[in-house]
Design an enzyme around this catalytic site. Structure first.
Site, PDB file in Angstrom:
ATOM      1  N   TYR A 110       0.830  -1.211   0.000  1.00  0.00           N
ATOM      2  CA  TYR A 110       0.000   0.000   0.000  1.00  0.00           C
ATOM      3  C   TYR A 110       0.863   1.259   0.000  1.00  0.00           C
ATOM      4  O   TYR A 110       0.626   2.176   0.778  1.00  0.00           O
ATOM      5  CB  TYR A 110      -0.933   0.020   1.218  1.00  0.00           C
ATOM      6  CG  TYR A 110      -1.698  -1.269   1.412  1.00  0.00           C
ATOM      7  CD1 TYR A 110      -2.737  -1.610   0.541  1.00  0.00           C
ATOM      8  CD2 TYR A 110      -1.372  -2.157   2.429  1.00  0.00           C
ATOM      9  CE1 TYR A 110      -3.424  -2.803   0.685  1.00  0.00           C
ATOM     10  CE2 TYR A 110      -2.055  -3.351   2.576  1.00  0.00           C
ATOM     11  CZ  TYR A 110      -3.077  -3.666   1.705  1.00  0.00           C
ATOM     12  OH  TYR A 110      -3.757  -4.843   1.859  1.00  0.00           O
ATOM     13  N   TYR A 156     -12.941  -7.378   5.931  1.00  0.00           N
ATOM     14  CA  TYR A 156     -11.736  -7.459   5.096  1.00  0.00           C
ATOM     15  C   TYR A 156     -11.425  -8.922   4.834  1.00  0.00           C
ATOM     16  O   TYR A 156     -11.348  -9.729   5.769  1.00  0.00           O
ATOM     17  CB  TYR A 156     -10.523  -6.784   5.769  1.00  0.00           C
ATOM     18  CG  TYR A 156      -9.268  -6.948   4.947  1.00  0.00           C
ATOM     19  CD1 TYR A 156      -9.006  -6.094   3.874  1.00  0.00           C
ATOM     20  CD2 TYR A 156      -8.370  -7.992   5.179  1.00  0.00           C
ATOM     21  CE1 TYR A 156      -7.888  -6.260   3.069  1.00  0.00           C
ATOM     22  CE2 TYR A 156      -7.254  -8.176   4.382  1.00  0.00           C
ATOM     23  CZ  TYR A 156      -7.015  -7.308   3.337  1.00  0.00           C
ATOM     24  OH  TYR A 156      -5.909  -7.490   2.529  1.00  0.00           O
ATOM     25  N   ASP A 175     -14.261 -16.692   7.784  1.00  0.00           N
ATOM     26  CA  ASP A 175     -12.869 -16.369   7.473  1.00  0.00           C
ATOM     27  C   ASP A 175     -12.118 -16.184   8.792  1.00  0.00           C
ATOM     28  O   ASP A 175     -12.205 -15.138   9.430  1.00  0.00           O
ATOM     29  CB  ASP A 175     -12.835 -15.105   6.605  1.00  0.00           C
ATOM     30  CG  ASP A 175     -11.422 -14.713   6.205  1.00  0.00           C
ATOM     31  OD1 ASP A 175     -10.469 -15.327   6.719  1.00  0.00           O
ATOM     32  OD2 ASP A 175     -11.280 -13.789   5.386  1.00  0.00           O
ATOM     33  N   LYS A 194      -2.466 -16.791   8.103  1.00  0.00           N
ATOM     34  CA  LYS A 194      -1.669 -15.982   9.038  1.00  0.00           C
ATOM     35  C   LYS A 194      -0.911 -16.817  10.094  1.00  0.00           C
ATOM     36  O   LYS A 194       0.160 -17.313   9.794  1.00  0.00           O
ATOM     37  CB  LYS A 194      -2.542 -14.896   9.659  1.00  0.00           C
ATOM     38  CG  LYS A 194      -2.883 -13.808   8.638  1.00  0.00           C
ATOM     39  CD  LYS A 194      -3.324 -12.493   9.240  1.00  0.00           C
ATOM     40  CE  LYS A 194      -3.340 -11.390   8.207  1.00  0.00           C
ATOM     41  NZ  LYS A 194      -4.657 -11.072   7.657  1.00  0.00           N
TER      42      LYS A 194
HETATM   43  C1  LIG Z   1      -5.133 -10.991   6.261  1.00  0.00           C
HETATM   44  C2  LIG Z   1      -6.455 -11.497   5.945  1.00  0.00           C
HETATM   45  C3  LIG Z   1      -6.756 -12.031   4.678  1.00  0.00           C
HETATM   46  C4  LIG Z   1      -5.763 -12.031   3.557  1.00  0.00           C
HETATM   47  O1  LIG Z   1      -4.640 -12.806   3.798  1.00  0.00           O
HETATM   48  P1  LIG Z   1      -3.312 -12.612   2.922  1.00  0.00           P
HETATM   49  O2  LIG Z   1      -2.417 -13.692   3.403  1.00  0.00           O
HETATM   50  O3  LIG Z   1      -2.816 -11.244   3.229  1.00  0.00           O
HETATM   51  O4  LIG Z   1      -3.687 -12.746   1.497  1.00  0.00           O
HETATM   52  C5  LIG Z   1      -8.006 -12.547   4.474  1.00  0.00           C
HETATM   53  N1  LIG Z   1      -8.935 -12.527   5.443  1.00  0.00           N
HETATM   54  C6  LIG Z   1      -8.692 -12.015   6.669  1.00  0.00           C
HETATM   55  C7  LIG Z   1      -9.750 -12.036   7.698  1.00  0.00           C
HETATM   56  C8  LIG Z   1      -7.451 -11.454   6.949  1.00  0.00           C
HETATM   57  O5  LIG Z   1      -7.218 -10.905   8.150  1.00  0.00           O
END
Ligand SMILES: *Cc1c(COP(=O)(O)O)cnc(C)c1O
Length: 757
Positions: free
Chosen positions: A340, A468, A569, A598
């Site tokens: 970014y 997000y 997610d 993550k």
């Molecule tokens: C960070 C994140 C993503 C994206 O993961 P990347 O490894 O950066 O592509 C998707 N969903 C959530 C909830 C996130 O916090």
């Protein structure tokens, strides 16, 4: 007036870092002895100014016959001088100069034109030159083209120029004495226009015009008020024929005092040796560099010999500076794109040497406590020895094989461990390489499921506002509709149904109206939707909001009722962050599809996984092409799987939820005082996540040095300042984190909105 000692002068500069000094205390500096000024400015330079010497080359692109009457200038048509005249020079010559500049270790190249300002046609020509310079050399392009307006600066910025040079020249009170065809205010207006067009500014002046030392202090202050990052200091060389032809030369001591005063008033700026220094002895130039000169204009590359540049570099090295041509940070700045961020005008970055536990170790030895687990992935601490060992062992055996037609031990082992932890009912695992890709795969899986289940019209997705889910196309389409990226690409992405973010707080009572709103969306759009995708409990990057577990129960019920898949997610929340292994454990629901990433590898490798039920997997596999149509090259990468296996062992090997609740208690106590404060919208804590939401946006780039100075690594997202430390963070480290957090937040809240941190 009592004379000031070195410490007083340094204290003045330290205050000037954050606040524009008032005229009175700045003028008081003049009472100090020259030796005290030089000692203090050397110390301030070493502490706060760049230690990498920056060389900027210039090419005089247009010369002579200027309508303006600046008293020092040989190009003014008001004076009789023997100056060569030429219109905008040709690209070939400019490029030759730029290439020479690059060879000689310059990193900036400035196109300088004489005259009041360029015409619009000339601006366009100059923009072409800038494009050519960027294409051929990658030098950072600066432009010095007189009193341009914002529109003209935009043309140049678009071509790749990053900096506008326009000297204030002299203090406002004396400016008119030296020039009557334009004003000091015109100069300021030009700099402000350049800034609005997205350019950095470079502005300084000339000393030795006949002004007093008080005038020099006023000029330095005017530059501080404008927060000028690059300040050229010219020393008048009287030119025959000009109005100042007979002006006596400024003596060495006055010059050195001026440099020191500029440094104390502008502690972080690049002070740039510009015209007129050639007549100074080597020892005076060296003293000026020690006092604060940390950059230079390397002269007109069409006329300056390489030896001059070499001599400058030798001198600067003697004064203790490094150079950009052997500096990794300079390469980074010139070639590497950060998240970014602008590539033309990159924000500052810190060079990291290593990391361990809750610590990030910088190349210069400073240690920062990582307050955000390196974007929330290093939950169990950096460089965990067990995870590192697993990766090394795997690397020695088999770093990678494809996953089509082949499998391997670590993929299997990781699958076993994941299913042990995951909500009951999830049986199938699809490995992917990043969070965003997992979200893409989950969305495709939902679509394939609906098609297989004879509902091909269910192509829509419901999601929450303020969510997000990643940066790739489909992931982006379910991010907050007004958030930065979404707005940028609006109209190009597929339309999703955004349910208002639930208002029931995680730690409050559940408000049944949230369920009613959700139900209304299902009634209206449920039949068109393949899936409802949301972040369970914690809406992370989009909002750092924590909602009530009851909401997930309603989501589960409504999804089942309406034939919509529930996609949770868990990429940000998985593996303990909220105080449960998965955030959906708070509501004891099993999603149809779940994504993890993550912290999955303890932040060591990139890996994600999509987990689903047999119902979904069986349906997807039952309809032509009887396969899930996704398959990344690095799917189930053995190194990443080995890291994740070890990370999940680490996760199983200690009571991390206890650590999370310890962190939660400390975060609650430390952030509570901000609740209800002016400028603060909300304070909230959930597990090892603590957030203060402010009324105004913060600039990560501007806050970064404030945090680094305090030995911590914290980075705001918009109006959200948050802590999400690794679970290994000690109480003492947490205290450092929370006090730095509070101090910088206090400063931000107290700062002027027009000119804030
Ligand atoms: C960070 C994140 C993503 C994206 O993961 P990347 O490894 O950066 O592509 C998707 N969903 C959530 C909830 C996130 O916090």
């Amino acid at each position: 007036m009592t004379s000031l000692c070195v410490k007083d002068l340094i204290d003045f500069a330290v205050r000037a870092l954050d606040e524009v000094p008032d005229e009175f205390s700045a003028q008081a500096l003049r009472a100090a002895s020259t030796q005290a000024l030089l000692d203090a400015s050397e110390s301030v330079s070493r502490q706060f100014a760049a230690r990498t010497f920056n060389l900027c080359a210039i090419v005089n692109a247009k010369s002579g016959r200027c309508t303006e009457n600046c008293a020092w200038c040989a190009q003014s048509r008001h004076f009789q001088t023997r100056i060569e005249q030429y219109p905008l020079i040709d690209p070939a010559k400019t490029l030759e100069a730029a290439r020479k500049a690059k060879q000689r270790g310059c990193s900036r190249f400035s196109l300088v034109t004489g005259g009041r300002k360029l015409s619009l046609r000339e601006v366009r020509e100059a923009a072409e030159l800038v494009r050519a310079i960027r294409r051929e050399t990658n030098l950072e392009a600066c432009i010095s083209a007189g009193l341009l307006n914002e529109k003209e600066f935009r043309i140049l910025a678009q071509a790749g120029a990053v900096r506008c040079h326009c000297n204030l020249e002299a203090a406002e009170s004396v400016f008119e004495k030296f020039c009557s065809t334009h004003s000091f205010a015109d100069k300021v207006k030009t700099l402000e226009a350049a800034r609005r067009a997205g350019l950095q500014i470079c502005s300084g002046g000339i000393i030795g015009l006949g002004e007093s030392e008080a005038d020099r202090v006023s000029l330095a202050l005017a530059l501080r008020r404008l927060e000028v990052p690059s300040i050229p200091i010219n020393i008048l060389s009287p030119i025959a024929g000009t109005a100042l032809a007979d002006q006596p030369l400024l003596d060495d001591e006055a010059i050195l005092r001026a440099v020191a005063l500029f440094r104390l008033i502008n502690p972080r700026a690049q002070l740039r040796f510009a015209g007129g220094r050639a007549r100074l002895s080597q020892s005076v130039q060296l003293a000026a560099m020690k006092a604060g000169i940390n950059s230079a204009i390397a002269g007109d590359m069409l006329t300056t010999a390489g030896t001059d540049v070499e001599a400058d570099k030798k001198l600067a090295a003697k004064a203790g500076y490094r150079f950009e041509d052997d500096d990794a940070l300079a390469f980074d700045r010139a070639h590497l794109w950060h998240p970014y961020a602008s590539a033309a005008n990159p924000p500052a970055v810190e060079m990291v040497e290593s990391a361990h536990d809750a610590r990030i170790v910088l190349a210069d030895g400073r240690e920062l406590i990582d307050g955000i687990s390196s974007w929330w992935c290093a939950s169990f601490g950096h460089r965990h020895p067990d995870i590192v060992k697993a990766v090394i062992e795997q690397a020695q055996k088999m770093p990678h094989v494809m996953f089509a037609g082949l499998t391997h031990e670590k993929a299997v082992e990781l699958g076993r461990r994941l299913l042990e932890l995951a909500p009951k009912g999830l049986e199938k695992i699809f490995y992917a390489d990043s969070g965003s890709v997992a979200v893409e795969a989950a969305m495709k899986m939902a679509l394939q499921y609906q098609r297989a289940a004879s509902c091909p019209d269910r192509t829509g997705f419901m999601t929450l506002a303020a969510g997000y889910h990643g940066d790739t196309w489909n992931a982006m389409s379910v991010c907050d509709p007004e958030g930065g990226m979404h707005a940028l690409f609006s109209g190009l992405m597929q339309k999703r149904f955004f349910v208002p973010s639930p208002s029931s707080r995680f730690d409050g009572e559940f408000d049944e109206r949230d369920a009613a709103v959700l139900e209304a969306y299902f009634e209206k759009h449920g039949a068109q939707c393949a899936a409802f995708i949301l972040e369970p409990i914690v809406q992370a990057a989009g909002a750092m909001r924590f909602y009530h577990p009851q909401y997930l129960k309603h989501a589960r019920r409504l999804c089942s009722e309406y034939g919509v898949l529930l996609v949770l997610d868990e990429i940000a929340t998985g593996f303990g962050r909220t105080g449960r292994t998965f955030a959906c454990d708070w509501a004891q629901v099993t999603p149809d599809i779940m994504t993890v990433g993550k912290a999955l590898t303890g932040g060591v490798m990139t890996l994600s996984a999509v987990l689903t039920t047999n119902a979904v997997a069986d349906a997807v596999s039952s309809a032509p092409p009887r396969a899930f149509m996704h398959g990344p090259t690095f799917m189930a990468n053995p190194l990443a799987c080995a890291a994740a296996c070890a990370a999940l062992d680490v996760y199983a090997g200690r009571d991390w939820l206890k650590e999370v609740s310890r962190i939660q208690a400390k975060l609650r106590a430390a952030l509570a005082p901000f609740a209800g404060r002016a400028g603060v919208r909300d304070v909230r804590v959930c597990g090892a996540i603590g957030v203060v939401e402010t009324e105004r946006e913060m600039s990560a780039a501007r806050l970064q040095p404030e945090f680094v100075k305090r030995g911590v690594w914290i980075r705001p997202i918009g109006r959200l300042l948050y802590l999400m430390p690794p679970f290994v963070v000690s109480d003492a480290e947490l205290d450092v984190l929370t006090s730095a957090f509070a101090e910088v937040l206090e400063e931000f809240l107290a700062s002027d909105p027009e000119n804030s941190l």
